[in-house]
Design an enzyme around this catalytic site. Structure first.
Site, PDB file in Angstrom:
ATOM      1  N   ASP A 174      41.162 -11.701  25.836  1.00 53.32           N
ATOM      2  CA  ASP A 174      42.270 -10.976  26.452  1.00 53.32           C
ATOM      3  C   ASP A 174      43.512 -11.213  25.608  1.00 53.32           C
ATOM      4  OD1 ASP A 174      43.683  -9.488  28.498  1.00 53.32           O
ATOM      5  OD2 ASP A 174      44.499 -11.382  29.192  1.00 53.32           O
ATOM      6  N   SER A 175      44.547 -10.435  25.876  1.00 53.77           N
ATOM      7  CA  SER A 175      45.803 -10.595  25.158  1.00 53.77           C
ATOM      8  C   SER A 175      46.475 -11.922  25.472  1.00 53.77           C
ATOM      9  CB  SER A 175      46.757  -9.450  25.511  1.00 53.77           C
ATOM     10  OG  SER A 175      47.030  -9.439  26.895  1.00 53.77           O
ATOM     11  N   CYS A 233      40.607  -7.086  29.099  1.00 55.43           N
ATOM     12  CA  CYS A 233      41.968  -6.608  28.860  1.00 55.43           C
ATOM     13  C   CYS A 233      41.972  -5.105  29.075  1.00 55.43           C
ATOM     14  CB  CYS A 233      42.397  -6.943  27.427  1.00 55.43           C
ATOM     15  SG  CYS A 233      44.021  -6.299  26.965  1.00 55.43           S
ATOM     16  N   GLU A 250      52.391 -14.634  32.835  1.00 53.75           N
ATOM     17  CA  GLU A 250      52.268 -15.554  31.710  1.00 53.75           C
ATOM     18  C   GLU A 250      53.239 -16.732  31.826  1.00 53.75           C
ATOM     19  OE1 GLU A 250      50.302 -15.658  28.852  1.00 53.75           O
ATOM     20  OE2 GLU A 250      49.040 -14.025  29.600  1.00 53.75           O
ATOM     21  N   CYS A 288      45.018  -4.180  34.896  1.00 58.50           N
ATOM     22  CA  CYS A 288      45.262  -5.233  33.912  1.00 58.50           C
ATOM     23  C   CYS A 288      44.744  -6.518  34.528  1.00 58.50           C
ATOM     24  CB  CYS A 288      46.752  -5.342  33.595  1.00 58.50           C
ATOM     25  SG  CYS A 288      47.189  -6.755  32.545  1.00 58.50           S
ATOM     26  N   HIS A 315      45.698  -9.421  34.289  1.00 60.90           N
ATOM     27  CA  HIS A 315      46.743 -10.339  34.752  1.00 60.90           C
ATOM     28  C   HIS A 315      47.074 -10.088  36.233  1.00 60.90           C
ATOM     29  CE1 HIS A 315      47.495 -10.887  30.444  1.00 60.90           C
ATOM     30  NE2 HIS A 315      48.245 -11.928  30.738  1.00 60.90           N
TER      31      HIS A 315
END
Length: 271
Positions: A10-11, A73, A152, A186, A188
């Site tokens: 993932d990013s 992602c 994040e 996403c 996240h």
């Protein structure tokens, strides 16, 4: 049966929500995770940059003997899945199509919302697949660029004034549109599910792209005879492109377990 590991990337940290679901559904499997924390977020990058980053991420993972790769992602799955799949000798599973199928099954009023990064929303990938699977579905889509930086930085809990404010600002159009299903496009975003669900109300179903993806991973492994027969819980290895200490601290929250002293930093630009 195949004892090779599953590679996941993932990013940044969001793909760990997919790892957590893999651990729950496929506990015997070995997992190798790479989070490109040094270059997060991908969502505002050009398609060319996203493809270049994805190729480097995959090149690193392929230094291990893998039986499948999971693109955890939404941005990479939307932009680069086809190219990466052509270039890999093992199955590559993204998060877009599984999430769309889950949303198509969940909606009752055929009004579906989609939130994702700027690149994901601009690609139109979720809408195209949804309209093929369930023609006539009304789709409301919106980019939520602040969600990834919030997550994040560990800001994702309901009751956090900043989180609640951003959630309300982004999601008001979905209330107005009367959606009964919202795709978290996403990986996240599941960390924000409590805040999102609290704002939209219990009548709106939330579809996690990562969780839906794991259903497909399970099927692909089973159909291709790639499941392991190893006893016990599989191994977990974690890699990041930035500070491993920062990764470990937040990853422990994402995973619900302490992984201190387990992450390794790599120079992803060399791949």
């Amino acid at each position: 049966m195949d004892k090779r590991a599953i590679g996941v990337f993932d990013s940044g940290m969001g793909g760990l929500t997919t790892v957590r679901e893999l651990e729950r559904r496929l506990p015997h499997e070995d997992i190798i995770y790479f989070g490109d924390t040094g270059r997060v977020p991908y969502g505002s990058r050009s398609p060319e940059t996203i493809l270049r980053y994805a190729r480097q991420d995959v090149a690193f993972l392929r230094t291990f003997d893998l039986k499948a790769i999971v693109i955890a992602c939404g941005t990479v799955s939307s932009i680069a899945l086809d190219e990466i799949s052509k270039e890999c000798p093992v199955p590559v599973i993204g998060v877009v199509e599984p999430a769309v199928k889950a949303a198509a099954e969940a909606t009752k009023n055929e009004k579906v919302g989609l939130i994702g990064t700027q690149s994901t929303i601009a690609s139109g990938s979720y809408e195209r697949i949804l309209r093929k699977i369930r023609p006539g579905t009304e789709v409301t889509a919106r980019a939520c660029p602040l969600f990834v930086p919030l997550v994040e930085n560990g800001r994702f809990r309901r009751g956090d004034a900043l989180v609640d404010m951003v959630v309300a600002e982004y999601l008001e159009p979905f209330k107005e549109a009367g959606v009964d299903t919202l795709v978290l496009g996403c990986t996240h975003y599941p960390l924000l599910a409590e805040a999102i669900g609290g704002y939209l109300g219990p009548e709106v179903s939330l579809v996690s792209s990562g969780a839906a993806c794991v259903e497909t991973v399970h099927r692909v492994l089973a159909d291709n005879g790639l499941e392991t027969d190893a006893p016990g819980v599989g191994t977990r290895r974690y890699f990041a492109s930035d500070s491993p200490e920062s990764f470990e601290a937040l990853a422990s929250i994402f995973l619900g377990e302490d992984i201190r002293h387990q992450a390794v930093q790599i120079a992803i630009e060399t791949y």
